[in-house]
Enzyme design. Structure first.
Site, PDB file in Angstrom:
ATOM      1  N   HIS A  73       0.857  -1.196   0.000  1.00  0.00           N
ATOM      2  CA  HIS A  73       0.000   0.000   0.000  1.00  0.00           C
ATOM      3  C   HIS A  73       0.883   1.233   0.000  1.00  0.00           C
ATOM      4  O   HIS A  73       1.840   1.321   0.763  1.00  0.00           O
ATOM      5  CB  HIS A  73      -0.910   0.023   1.232  1.00  0.00           C
ATOM      6  CG  HIS A  73      -1.852   1.183   1.200  1.00  0.00           C
ATOM      7  ND1 HIS A  73      -3.031   1.149   0.487  1.00  0.00           N
ATOM      8  CD2 HIS A  73      -1.770   2.421   1.734  1.00  0.00           C
ATOM      9  CE1 HIS A  73      -3.643   2.317   0.599  1.00  0.00           C
ATOM     10  NE2 HIS A  73      -2.896   3.115   1.344  1.00  0.00           N
ATOM     11  N   ASP A 119     -14.867   3.155   6.780  1.00  0.00           N
ATOM     12  CA  ASP A 119     -13.775   3.993   6.259  1.00  0.00           C
ATOM     13  C   ASP A 119     -14.262   4.794   5.052  1.00  0.00           C
ATOM     14  O   ASP A 119     -13.933   5.967   4.903  1.00  0.00           O
ATOM     15  CB  ASP A 119     -12.564   3.144   5.853  1.00  0.00           C
ATOM     16  CG  ASP A 119     -11.525   4.011   5.153  1.00  0.00           C
ATOM     17  OD1 ASP A 119     -11.014   4.931   5.811  1.00  0.00           O
ATOM     18  OD2 ASP A 119     -11.277   3.812   3.957  1.00  0.00           O
ATOM     19  N   ARG A 131     -13.887  13.214   5.925  1.00  0.00           N
ATOM     20  CA  ARG A 131     -12.590  13.856   6.202  1.00  0.00           C
ATOM     21  C   ARG A 131     -12.142  14.712   5.026  1.00  0.00           C
ATOM     22  O   ARG A 131     -11.569  15.786   5.201  1.00  0.00           O
ATOM     23  CB  ARG A 131     -11.523  12.779   6.488  1.00  0.00           C
ATOM     24  CG  ARG A 131     -11.693  12.149   7.858  1.00  0.00           C
ATOM     25  CD  ARG A 131     -10.812  10.922   7.987  1.00  0.00           C
ATOM     26  NE  ARG A 131      -9.424  11.221   7.765  1.00  0.00           N
ATOM     27  CZ  ARG A 131      -8.558  10.380   7.198  1.00  0.00           C
ATOM     28  NH1 ARG A 131      -8.955   9.182   6.793  1.00  0.00           N
ATOM     29  NH2 ARG A 131      -7.305  10.731   7.018  1.00  0.00           N
ATOM     30  N   SER A 188      -7.470   4.486   8.722  1.00  0.00           N
ATOM     31  CA  SER A 188      -8.126   4.371   7.419  1.00  0.00           C
ATOM     32  C   SER A 188      -7.418   3.333   6.552  1.00  0.00           C
ATOM     33  O   SER A 188      -8.049   2.409   6.016  1.00  0.00           O
ATOM     34  CB  SER A 188      -8.104   5.758   6.749  1.00  0.00           C
ATOM     35  OG  SER A 188      -8.400   5.679   5.390  1.00  0.00           O
ATOM     36  N   LYS A 218      -8.622  -1.067   5.977  1.00  0.00           N
ATOM     37  CA  LYS A 218      -8.872  -1.678   4.647  1.00  0.00           C
ATOM     38  C   LYS A 218      -7.899  -2.821   4.410  1.00  0.00           C
ATOM     39  O   LYS A 218      -8.274  -3.882   3.927  1.00  0.00           O
ATOM     40  CB  LYS A 218      -8.673  -0.640   3.536  1.00  0.00           C
ATOM     41  CG  LYS A 218      -9.763   0.399   3.489  1.00  0.00           C
ATOM     42  CD  LYS A 218      -9.577   1.327   2.315  1.00  0.00           C
ATOM     43  CE  LYS A 218      -8.459   2.306   2.541  1.00  0.00           C
ATOM     44  NZ  LYS A 218      -8.805   3.703   2.636  1.00  0.00           N
TER      45      LYS A 218
HETATM   46  N1  URA Z   1      -5.200   6.742   1.972  1.00  0.00           N
HETATM   47  C1  URA Z   1      -6.222   6.204   2.672  1.00  0.00           C
HETATM   48  O1  URA Z   1      -6.734   5.148   2.330  1.00  0.00           O
HETATM   49  N2  URA Z   1      -6.658   6.863   3.757  1.00  0.00           N
HETATM   50  C2  URA Z   1      -6.117   8.010   4.186  1.00  0.00           C
HETATM   51  O2  URA Z   1      -6.558   8.525   5.184  1.00  0.00           O
HETATM   52  C3  URA Z   1      -5.057   8.573   3.435  1.00  0.00           C
HETATM   53  C4  URA Z   1      -4.607   7.906   2.324  1.00  0.00           C
END
Ligand code: URA
Length: 433
Positions: free
Chosen positions: A82, A161, A168, A183, A187
Site C-alpha cells: 500500500h 472507512d 474527512r 483508514s 482496509k
Molecule cells: N489513503 C487512505 O486510504 N486513507 C487516508 O486517510 C489517506 C490515504
C-alpha cells in the site's frame, strides 16, 4: 451513548475507551450518528491526536464494519503493498504481476485518485473493458487462477472507512496520523493478506511533508498490523518529484507495461524492485534480498511478469492487445512540448504542481462525481539532475484542446526549477522500517 460527551472528552485531550470507539463507529456506519457530530469528533482527533490503544481500537472497529476476507488457505504466500499516495505513483500496476510471477498471491484493493494523487483504479480503467468492480467471489476466483488481482473497495469492505474518508475529505481532517493509519490499516487488514509492504511517501507531493511525520505514520501502521498478527514492513520513500516520466491515466499504464518489458524509467524500476523484494521475503519465497531479486529479475527477463499482467487484464475483461499497441487506450488529441527558457541543471520538479496540472487537464476529479479524461497528462518529463540548454524539452503536455494545453505552459515552466551548478541524483528510498 451520548456522542457529544465523547467529542468533549477528546476535545479536552482525554482518552476514549475501546467500547466507546467501537460504538461510535458502529452507530456512524449505521447512520445513527450524524455527519456534524462525527466531523466534530474528527476535528478533535486532528488537534488532540490518539493514543496507540485508541488508534488500534478505531482500526479494529472500522475493519469490522464490513467483511473481513480470509485467504489463510494460502498460508504466508499472500502479500500486498500500500502506498500513501503520490504523483506518478503507478507502482502497484507492474508490482502485482511481477511478484505473482514468482509465486506470491496478491489480493490488492486499490483506490481512485485523491486530490492531486492519481488512483490505480482510474489508471487500470484506461484499459478498454478492464473491470475493477469484481465481487468478493470473483476476486477470489481471479486470485486462484492468475495469482494477482487489483480491484476497487467493495461496498462490503471497511464501509465505515468509505464514509469517514468522504467526510474527512471535506472537513479538513485528512492529514492526521491516527486517522490516516486507521483508514489505511482497516482496509488492508480487512483484505486479508498475511504480509503487507507499506510505501510511505514523504515530500512535496505527499500527505506527509517531512520525514519525521512519515516515520511516525509508518511505525504506527506497522504496530497496528503486527498487533493484529500481520507481517508489516515499511519503506519511507521520496515524493518531492513525480515518479517516472509519464503522469496521467493511459500514460501511466504505458509506463507500467514498459517496466514489465524491462524498459521503464530508472526510478520506477528501482522502487518496483525494492517493494517486490520485500513482498517476496514476506511470502517466504526467498531467504535473502539477493535471492528474491534474482528470482524477480528472471521473471522480468523471461517475460513471465508481463504474461501475468496479460492474464490479469484478461481475467478482468480487459483488452490485452493494449500491451502491444498503446494507441488502443484513450489518447489526447493535442500534444505540446514545453521547453526550457534558460540553461541549467534540473534541481526540483514540483510534484504538487504537476499533479495539479494533470487534474486541471481532466486527468483527475474536482468533484467525486466528475468523469475522467483518461488520455490527458504529461509525458517526457525531464529528470532531476539533467542538464538543459535553452529550447530543450522539459515535458510534453497531452490535452483535450490547444487552449487547455496553452493555459498550462506557465505552470509547467514554473514546476521545473533549474540550478546553475550540477545536482546529484536524489535519494529514492530514505529508510526501511
Ligand atoms: N489513503 C487512505 O486510504 N486513507 C487516508 O486517510 C489517506 C490515504
Amino acid at each position: 451513548m451520548v456522542p457529544q460527551w465523547i467529542i468533549e472528552k477528546k476535545r479536552d485531550g482525554g482518552q476514549i475507551s475501546e467500547a466507546d470507539i467501537r460504538e461510535l463507529i458502529d452507530l456512524y456506519a449505521k447512520g445513527e450518528i450524524p455527519d456534524y457530530q462525527m466531523s466534530a469528533f474528527l476535528m478533535a482527533v486532528y488537534f488532540k491526536g490518539m493514543t496507540f490503544d485508541e488508534v488500534t481500537a478505531l482500526t479494529d472497529a472500522m475493519m469490522r464494519s464490513g467483511d473481513v476476507l480470509d485467504f489463510s488457505s494460502y498460508g504466508c504466500l499472500t502479500a500486498d503493498k500500500h502506498s500513501t499516495g503520490g504523483v506518478g505513483d503507478k507502482l502497484s500496476i507492474p508490482l502485482a504481476p511481477l511478484v505473482a510471477a514468482v509465486g506470491v498471491v496478491v489480493p490488492m484493493i486499490s483506490g481512485r485518485g485523491l486530490g492531486i494523487t492519481g488512483g490505480t483504479l482510474d489508471k487500470l480503467e484506461s484499459i478498454p473493458g478492464y473491470n475493477t468492480q469484481l465481487t468478493t467471489e470473483q476476486f477470489s476466483e481471479v486470485l486462484a487462477k492468475v495469482g494477482c488481482s487489483i480491484i476497487g473497495q467493495t461496498a462490503r469492505l471497511a464501509p465505515a472507512d468509505k464514509k469517514l474518508y468522504a467526510l474527512r475529505d471535506v472537513t479538513g481532517t485528512v492529514p492526521s496520523i491516527p486517522l490516516i493509519s486507521a483508514s489505511i490499516m482497516s482496509k488492508k487488514l480487512a483484505e486479508g493478506a498475511a504480509g503487507l509492504v507499506l510505501d510511505v511517501k514523504c515530500g512535496r507531493g505527499a500527505f506527509m511533508k517531512n520525514r519525521d511525520d512519515a516515520r511516525t505514520l509508518a511505525k504506527t501502521m506497522q504496530a497496528i498490523g503486527r498487533g493484529m498478527g500481520r507481517n508489516v514492513v515499511a519503506l519511507l520513500t521520496n515524493m518531492d518529484s513525480p515518479l517516472g516520466e509519464k503522469i496521467g491515466n493511459t500514460l501511466e499504464i504505458e509506463e507500467s507495461i514498459d517496466v514489465l518489458k524491462g524498459k521503464g524509467p530508472a526510478d520506477i524500476c528501482e522502487l518496483t524492485m525494492a517493494l517486490a523484494v520485500e513482498m517476496v521475503l514476506l511470502a517466504k519465497l526467498a531467504e535473502t534480498p539477493e535471492e528474491a531479486r534474482a528470482k524477480l529479475e528472471i521473471a522480468l527477463k523471461s517475460g513471465a511478469a508481463l504474461n501475468k499482467f496479460r492474464d490479469m487484464v484478461i481475467a478482468h475483461g480487459g483488452d490485452p492487445r493494449v500491451i502491444d499497441d498503446y494507441s488502443l487506450m484513450p489518447q489526447a488529441p493535442v500534444k505540446l512540448d514545453v521547453c526550457a527558457a534558460a540553461a541549467g541543471y534540473v534541481e526540483t520538479i514540483d510534484a504538487d504542481a504537476i499533479g495539479r496540472m494533470v487534474l486541471l487537464l481532466g486527468g483527475g476529479r474536482r468533484q467525486v462525481t466528475d468523469s475522467i479524461n483518461y488520455g490527458v497528462g504529461v509525458s517526457n518529463l525531464i529528470k532531476l539532475g539533467a542538464e538543459v540548454k535553452p529550447g530543450d524539452r522539459l515535458m510534453t503536455i497531452h490535452a483535450a484542446s490547444e487552449p487547455e494545453a496553452n493555459a498550462l505552459i506557465a505552470s509547467a515552466c514554473d514546476a521545473v526549477k533549474l540550478s546553475s551548478t550540477p545536482i546529484s541524483a536524489p535519494t529514492l528510498i530514505y529508510e526501511r522500517i
